[in-house]
Design a protein around this motif. Sequence first.
Motif, short mmCIF file in Angstrom:
data_model
loop_
_atom_site.label_atom_id
_atom_site.label_comp_id
_atom_site.label_asym_id
_atom_site.label_seq_id
_atom_site.Cartn_x
_atom_site.Cartn_y
_atom_site.Cartn_z
N ILE A 1 -0.80 -4.07 1.36
CA ILE A 1 -0.92 -2.79 2.07
C ILE A 1 -2.37 -2.55 2.48
CG2 ILE A 1 -0.71 -0.30 1.76
CD1 ILE A 1 1.66 -0.95 -0.13
N ARG B 1 -5.48 3.67 -2.93
CA ARG B 1 -4.31 4.26 -2.30
C ARG B 1 -3.22 3.19 -2.13
NH1 ARG B 1 -4.82 6.57 3.64
NH2 ARG B 1 -5.31 4.38 3.84
N ILE C 1 0.52 3.23 -3.67
CA ILE C 1 1.72 3.04 -2.85
C ILE C 1 2.58 1.91 -3.39
CG2 ILE C 1 2.53 2.35 -0.57
CD1 ILE C 1 0.11 3.77 0.59
N SER C 2 1.90 0.81 -3.73
CA SER C 2 2.65 -0.35 -4.23
C SER C 2 3.36 -0.02 -5.53
CB SER C 2 1.68 -1.52 -4.43
OG SER C 2 2.30 -2.55 -5.12
#
Lengths: 237, 313
Positions: A50, B3, B7-8
Motif C-alpha cells: 500500500i 498509515r 490499513i493492512s
Amino acid sequence: MNPSDVAQSALPLANADVSLLALFWQAHWIVKAVMLGLLACSVWVWAIAIDKLILFSRTRRAMDRFEQAFWSGQSIEELYRSLAARPTHSMAALFVAAMREWKRSFESQGKSFAGLQMRIEKVMNVTIAREVERLERRLLVLATVGSAGPFVGLFGTVWGIMSSFQSIAASKNTSLAVVAPGIAEALFATAVGLIAAIPATIFYNKFISEVNRQSQRLEGFADEFAAILSRQIDERA
Amino acid sequence: MRRALIISTVAHAVAIGWGLVSFSTRLHEPVPVESMPIDIISADQLSKITAGAKTGDKDKAKPLVEKIAEPKPVDDPMGKISEKKEITTASAPEPPPKPVEKPPEKKPEPKPVEKQPEPKPKDEAKPVEKKPEPKVDPIAEALKKDEAKKPKPKAEARTPPPQPQQPKQEQKFDATRIAALLDKRDPQRQAASGAALNMAPSLGTARGNAAQLSQSELDALRARLMQLWNPPVGNENPEELIVRVRIQLTPDGKLSGPPMVLTSGRSVRFQTARDSAIRAVFRAQPYNMLRKETYETWKDIEVTFDPRDMFRG
C-alpha cells in the motif's frame, strides 16, 4: 473391534471444530509460530504494498507536474527559487541539486567552469541513486517473503503432518477421522504461507518494473538537463 | 508507512474475521453419517438366533418359555396367553400329570385327561380341542405367572427350576392377588412353550429357531437333484426348461406323496425336462442330507430345476 467403541471414538472427532480458529489452536506450537510469523509477514507485505502504491503514484504525478512546469518556458531561475524553498523529491530534487551546484559554481569567486559539467553530472547521479533507493526501499522484504513464504509454510505443514502421524501411531487408529484434523491444520500452514507469498511476489514484480521505469525517466531528464546546462556553460565560458 | 500498516492490519483482520465465519460454516455442513454397526454372521449363525424377546437380556441365551411343552415360539411374547389353542403333542417332555391335583399348574391344559393320551398332530388337534372351563384358566394363569415371578428373574434364568415335577398348591381365590388376575395382554396370543420355564427371555426374535434348514443342507439337496436331472441338451430357450416341483416328505426323508409340478409348458423339450425332474425327485430318495431336527422346514418344499444353474460353478 467393538462397533460401539468405534462409534464412540469417532463421535468427538466427527464433531471436531474445523473453523480457522480451531485449526490454529489445535496446532503444535511450532506450527502456531509458523502461522503467526507468516501472518505478520502478510500484514507487513500488504503494508509495504500500500505504501509503495501511494508513493509511486505520487511520484509519477509529481514528475508529470514538474516536467510540465519545466518545459512550459518558465524561467529556470524562477522554477529553482520556487522549488528550493521546500524539500522535494524525484525529478524536482534532481533539478534542485543540479541548479544548486550550478549556482554555487557561478557565485563563487573562481568561476570554475572547467569541472562544472562533471560535477553537475555527479550530483545528479547521486540524487538519482538516492531517489531510486527511496523507491526501492523495503522491496527486498517482498522478494524475501515471496520466495521464502511457501517454504516456511511447507515447514509448518511437514511438522504438523509429522505430529499427526505420531498421533496415529499412538492411537493405533488409521481412520480418516483421526488423521483429518491433523492434516487439515498442517495444510493450513501452507495455505497461510501461500497467502503471504503470492501477493508478495506479484507486488515485487510490479514494483521492480515501476522502479525501473521511474529511474529511466529520471536518468532521461538528468541527461537532458545536463545537456542544457552544458550548453550554458559552453556559451558562458 | 504507518498509515499503510494500519490499513493492512485492518484488512487482514477483516479477512480473517470473514474466514472465521464463512470457512467454519461451510465445513460444518456435511453432517457425518450416523454409523451403523454391522455384525457379519454366517447363514448358520443366522439360523441359530435364539428364540427370545427383542427387549431381552443379551447375555443369557434363554428363550421365553411360559409353559412346558414342545418348543414353540410366539410372535409377540408380550401378548396375552390364550390356552385355547394349546396342543400337547406326543413328545411332550414330561409324563402326563395326575389329573386330580393339578388344575392350576403350568401345564397347558388343566384337563390333562382328554389331551395327553393320544398323540395328535398339530393341525388336527387345533380346531377340535377347546378349553372347557374358561373361568379357571385366567386364575391358573395368574397363579402360574406369580409362581414364575416370585423368584428373582436373574437367578431364575440361569438355573431354570424343576417346576413341572413339584405339585402346585391348591387352587384357591386369593384377594391379594387380584391384580395379577387382571391380565391385560392380548387374548389371542399363544403361550410360548419350551422344555424349561423361563420368564426372562434373552435377546432374540420371537420366531427365532435354531432348527432351520441351513444353506449347506439346501445345497446338498440341490446338488443331489441336479445330479439326477437330465434335461434335454441344447442351449436355445433354456428358460422354457425351468421346472418347479413341490415335494412333500416324511421325516425319514421319503416322499410322502407324488411330486407336484408347478410349471407348465407345451413344448416337447419341457415335457422331457419335467419328466426327468420327476424321475430325479423319486430317485433322490431318501433325502438323507436333511436333518430330522429341521423337518418342519423341509416337509413341504419347492424345488426349482433350472438348466442354467447346472452349468454355473
